[in-house]
Design a protein around this motif. Structure first.
Motif, short mmCIF file in Angstrom:
data_model
loop_
_atom_site.label_atom_id
_atom_site.label_comp_id
_atom_site.label_asym_id
_atom_site.label_seq_id
_atom_site.Cartn_x
_atom_site.Cartn_y
_atom_site.Cartn_z
N UNK A 236 -35.92 -24.82 35.20
CA UNK A 236 -36.30 -23.25 34.81
C UNK A 236 -37.86 -23.62 35.12
N UNK A 237 -38.60 -24.37 34.70
CA UNK A 237 -40.09 -24.58 35.04
C UNK A 237 -40.35 -24.70 36.25
N UNK A 238 -39.72 -25.58 36.86
CA UNK A 238 -39.87 -25.90 38.49
C UNK A 238 -39.59 -24.42 39.20
N UNK A 239 -38.40 -23.68 38.86
CA UNK A 239 -38.16 -22.45 39.50
C UNK A 239 -39.48 -21.74 39.52
N UNK A 240 -39.82 -21.33 38.32
CA UNK A 240 -41.23 -20.48 38.21
C UNK A 240 -42.38 -21.06 38.96
N UNK A 241 -42.54 -22.26 38.79
CA UNK A 241 -43.72 -22.79 39.50
C UNK A 241 -43.69 -22.75 40.98
N UNK A 242 -42.40 -23.09 41.33
CA UNK A 242 -42.18 -22.91 43.05
C UNK A 242 -42.49 -21.42 43.39
N UNK A 244 -44.02 -19.16 42.05
CA UNK A 244 -45.83 -18.97 42.08
C UNK A 244 -46.44 -19.34 43.06
N UNK A 245 -46.07 -20.60 43.52
CA UNK A 245 -46.78 -20.99 44.39
C UNK A 245 -46.42 -20.71 45.93
N UNK A 246 -45.02 -20.59 46.14
CA UNK A 246 -44.49 -20.06 47.50
C UNK A 246 -45.02 -18.48 47.86
N UNK A 247 -45.16 -17.78 46.66
CA UNK A 247 -45.49 -16.38 46.95
C UNK A 247 -46.96 -16.36 46.90
N UNK A 248 -47.78 -17.30 46.28
CA UNK A 248 -49.12 -17.42 46.62
C UNK A 248 -49.69 -17.72 47.84
#
Length: 310
Positions: A236-242, A244-248
């Motif tokens: 779940x952490x990786x899902x959120x982090x990815x 955030x980063x991909x959309x940034x």
């Protein structure tokens, strides 16, 4: 009794936030051509915090309280990329998530259970426990206060083992407390202004649309991280982090965030340049002694460090 378990960890965490300077005396202005020293790395800051904790325990032992060493957090990989406003490194996020900012529920449970300092405090009588906390924190006596860039005032007793340890490591507690507190306040104020910058608020709307398309309807990276919390399963952490980063990157927020962050940091830092320079210089100057203190406490650390093991 649970309060004291939490308090012992809280005290250790907040010890690193100590700093120095006599609020009644203006900070010395740096030379006009003074170069801003580099910031200490994450690993260097960890060494400084470890040295502070060792010096505190030695001080507490002299005061009659033999406290065990606090558990040291395990390193989880390479130093993370900047993510004050938004995480923008997709590859790093895919491998590490948010790094040490988020723990799995199992890691959180282990940390809560592994509290030797809290166990020792709870074993004391209420009277001795109160004495220990006064010895540790100074009991609010002879407090030095500093006004932060955001306008709030922070203070700490110049007595007690937390202050004594920092005075020993950095050379002068009052100077350290003021410079460190203001330096941290500079970053906090700059990030607050950057988040309110019209360019950032405009760009973040596109980012929000992007993460919503991934099933994470949140208005900002900060709201996204708050929704995840500081303890979550790794997947779940990786899902959120990815997300955030991909959309940034995809929305253009990453570029805007870098611009507004650098601009506001430069503006606020210029106003408090003397304290920022002092804080950075004092941290860097303390590193050799901090490394010696940690090495003497744990000789195996030097070999592990040289061999590149984590």
């Amino acid at each position: 009794m649970r309060r004291f378990a939490a308090l012992s960890l809280l005290l250790i965490a907040t010890l690193a936030a100590c700093g120095p300077a006599d609020p009644g005396a203006p900070a010395a202005s740096p030379e006009p051509d003074a170069t801003l020293p580099r910031e200490a790395t994450t690993e260097e800051l960890a060494t400084l915090r470890r040295a502070e904790e060792i010096l505190e325990r030695r001080c507490m032992a002299r005061a009659g309280f033999d406290l065990p060493a606090a558990p040291q957090p395990a390193s989880t990989g390479p130093e993370p990329p900047p993510m004050a406003l938004v995480l923008a490194d997709v590859a790093w996020a895919r491998e590490h998530g948010y790094g040490t900012r988020v723990r799995t529920p199992e890691e959180t449970a282990r940390l809560r259970a592994d509290d030797p300092v809290g166990d020792r405090l709870r074993a004391l009588t209420p009277e001795r426990r109160a004495e220990a906390l006064r010895a540790w924190q100074g009991g609010g006596v002879d407090t030095v206060e500093v006004t932060l860039p955001g306008g709030m005032t922070t203070g700490r007793s110049t007595r007690g083992c937390t202050s004594e340890a920092r005075g020993e490591l950095y050379g002068d507690f009052r100077t350290w407390f003021g410079a460190d507190a203001v330096d941290r306040g500079v970053t906090a104020l700059a990030m607050s202004r950057a988040q309110a910058d019209p360019a950032f608020t405009k760009a973040v709307r596109g980012w929000s649309d992007c993460v919503a398309g991934r099933g994470l309807p949140h208005e900002s990276p900060q709201r996204l991280r708050a929704a995840l919390g500081d303890s979550a399963p790794k997947a779940k952490e990786i899902e959120y982090a990815v997300a955030e980063a991909a959309c940034a990157v995809g929305s253009g927020l990453a570029e805007v965030a870098t611009d507004v962050e650098e601009r506001h940091l430069a503006q606020v830092r210029e106003r408090y340049l003397a304290d920022v320079i002092n804080a950075r210089r004092m941290r860097l100057a303390a590193l050799p002694e901090a490394d010696r203190i940690v090495r003497d406490e744990d000789p195996s650390r030097l070999n592990s460090h040289k061999e590149g093991t984590r």
